[in-house]
Design an enzyme around this catalytic site. Structure first.
Site, mmCIF file in Angstrom:
data_model
loop_
_atom_site.group_PDB
_atom_site.id
_atom_site.type_symbol
_atom_site.label_atom_id
_atom_site.label_comp_id
_atom_site.label_asym_id
_atom_site.label_seq_id
_atom_site.Cartn_x
_atom_site.Cartn_y
_atom_site.Cartn_z
ATOM 1 N N GLU A 241 -66.116 1.351 -49.466
ATOM 2 C CA GLU A 241 -66.664 0.086 -48.986
ATOM 3 C C GLU A 241 -67.569 0.229 -47.766
ATOM 4 O O GLU A 241 -67.290 -0.298 -46.680
ATOM 5 C CB GLU A 241 -65.537 -0.891 -48.681
ATOM 6 N N GLU A 442 -60.549 -1.218 -56.907
ATOM 7 C CA GLU A 442 -59.557 -2.046 -56.231
ATOM 8 C C GLU A 442 -59.660 -3.469 -56.747
ATOM 9 O O GLU A 442 -60.766 -4.010 -56.916
ATOM 10 C CB GLU A 442 -59.748 -2.078 -54.704
#
Length: 540
Positions: A241, A442
């Site tokens: 991320e 995720e």
């Protein structure tokens, strides 16, 4: 710690209708639902810093996040909770039981986890000088003398345990944390305080991702891990991320939008520099992993948000939604896959911003997706560094940690995140447009009582199945965050994302049976079973 570009509000409605229609039709009696592809990975995802410490033991005090979350000023200002990471689930000591639980208890056939840079290299690696951008075998041997061999053996043992359970390991090199020899988050915070959001940046000895020297050290770190673990790992992710690192670390507007990641700054100039350095770090790591692990598949893990206009009838909100989507969801992907480095963040490919050497630094795209973002257009840019920063995104609502925030407009998690499966469909289409294989690296929600998570799982798995069977997107796996509750960064241990809870005194795990059943039954059948479809029909 998301979507095809949102052009018009009608697009959002159409996508929502697609998800609803698909889910509703699959719930009725009839032919068995289309299975997920052969070899599909049903995994759980976790990270080192969030889970390794427990009972006050195995604490990584050399990570910048340890310094950040123990800083008295941060705690007093409520930028972080007073939870201590050392009171966590203790995975460093309990990794065997946790890997076994993921396989036998949860039903996973894949396990995504991260290695702590500061554990492998507790001291600076700057003394190992490389010639240009190539890390040689001689360099690696010198790095080996600096490495903490007990940590090197530990992560090798984790990988071995994953293989012993017949699971596929998925290794993340950097999940937010940096060694303190690279980043002093308090000194960086103080140096950036009050200089202005678009002001020139000061020179910092330990500025983390603000410094190009961090890219050079990351290159060596990536090469070293590939050299050490290449025989045990096929799936690699250099960075988790990257846009979250840039935004939550360097775009913090108190009372409006703040994630309070280190260094908790409000500097758009810094955010752009960090993004460009992370792009360079991704490229450096990609090249070195492939150099030292010829069979590797190296991908980019991108958090994506389901942005929609706050008011679909307002053109200013619709235009701002595209800008939010571009900056957060597409800018980094454009750089890593297309070789477009938008140095002035204006959503235009200006001369010199396209470089073929920077392209295709991702063999696959990992999508992390959690929630919706409602975008309010401001009508004018609030930054000269980012000329399309003309919006405010609403991504969180009232919780125990944010008691004065706005009430949730629909259904939200315990973390204040608005649940929005249609945004997941947007995210997958957008990521799929880059033409790479995909993994859902995720997906999950904070739900202490496990009252909402089973439905959340079913609704989001329906989106994945639809994306595979109707959109023909090459999705090869789904990873649920997370196998157990963990340290949720600035929010501490209050948000409960785990498929199991843990007792901080005994470290005993307790599975959350309703959600585990949804995941385990789906993984076993490689399909959303008729029984689950009937029990959890698609959410309107």
């Amino acid at each position: 710690m998301s979507l095809p570009s949102l052009r018009r509000a009608a697009c959002v409605c159409a996508l929502a209708a697609l998800v609803l229609t698909t889910g509703a039709s699959s719930a009725v009696a009839g032919p068995a639902p289309a299975p997920f592809p052969r070899g599909f990975l049903w995994g759980v995802a976790t990270s080192a810093f969030q889970t390794e410490a427990g009972q006050g033991k195995n604490v990584d005090r050399r990570a910048d996040w340890f310094t950040w979350t123990h800083d008295a000023a941060n705690i007093a200002d409520r930028h972080v909770t007073d939870d201590k990471v050392e009171n966590g689930p203790g995975d460093y000591a309990r990794y065997k039981q946790d890997v076994d639980l993921a396989h036998t208890g949860i039903g996973a056939n894949a396990y995504r986890f991260s290695v702590e840079w500061s554990r492998i290299f507790p001291r600076s690696t700057a003394s190992v000088k490389t010639k240009g951008t190539t890390v040689t075998l001689a360099d690696l041997k010198r790095l080996d003398h600096l490495a903490d061999q007990s940590a090197v053996r530990h992560y090798a043992a984790v990988l071995q345990r994953i293989h012993q359970n017949g699971m596929t390991p998925f290794l993340t090199l950097n999940h937010f944390t940096l060694p303190t020899w690279l980043h002093d988050p308090i000194a960086t915070r103080d140096a950036l305080a009050g200089i202005g959001t678009d002001a020139a940046l000061p020179k910092l000895a330990k500025g983390g991702w603000l410094n190009t020297s961090t890219v050079a050290e990351f290159r060596k770190y990536a090469a070293y891990l590939a050299w050490k673990y290449g025989k045990q790992v096929r799936l690699w992710s250099p960075l988790n991320e990257p846009m979250v690192v840039a935004v939550n670390g360097y775009v913090n507007v108190a009372g409006a939008f703040a994630g309070w990641f280190p260094p908790g700054a409000d500097s758009y100039a810094a955010a752009i520099r960090v993004v460009l350095n992370l792009v360079a770090a991704n490229r450096a790591a990609y090249d070195q992993i492939h150099r030292w692990d010829r069979s590797a598949s190296v991908g980019l893990v991108q958090n994506m948000i389901g942005f929609t206009p706050a008011d679909p009838a307002k053109p200013v909100d619709v235009a701002a939604t595209d800008h939010a989507d571009y900056l957060f969801n597409r800018l980094f992907l454009d750089a890593a896959v297309k070789g477009i480095s938008d140095t002035n963040a204006n959503e235009i490919v200006d001369p010199g911003e396209r470089n073929a050497k920077n392209a295709n630094k991702a063999d696959f795209i990992g999508v992390n997706y959690y929630f919706r973002g409602r975008v309010t257009g401001l009508g004018t840019a609030i930054s000269t560094s980012i000329p399309i920063l003309d919006f405010l995104p609403a991504t969180g609502y009232r919780t125990a940690l944010a008691p004065t925030a706005a009430l949730c407009p629909t259904t939200c998690s315990d973390f204040g995140s608005e649940i929005y499966p249609a945004g997941f469909a947007q995210a997958l289409r957008e990521a799929g447009a880059y033409g790479k294989p995909m993994y859902i690296t995720e997906n999950g929600m904070a739900d202490a009582t496990d009252a909402q998570r089973p439905q959340f799982l079913m609704d989001h798995l329906r989106v994945v199945q639809t994306a595979i069977t109707q959109e023909h997107l090459p999705i090869r796996g789904y990873f649920q965050w997370s196998p157990t509750d963990n340290f949720e960064w600035s929010s501490g241990y209050l948000p409960k994302f785990g498929l199991s809870s843990f007792d901080p005194v005994t470290l005993k795990r307790t599975l959350r049976p309703a959600s585990v059943k949804v995941f385990k039954d789906s993984a076993k059948a490689d399909a959303l079973t008729s029984a689950l479809q009937a029990q959890y029909p698609a959410t309107p």
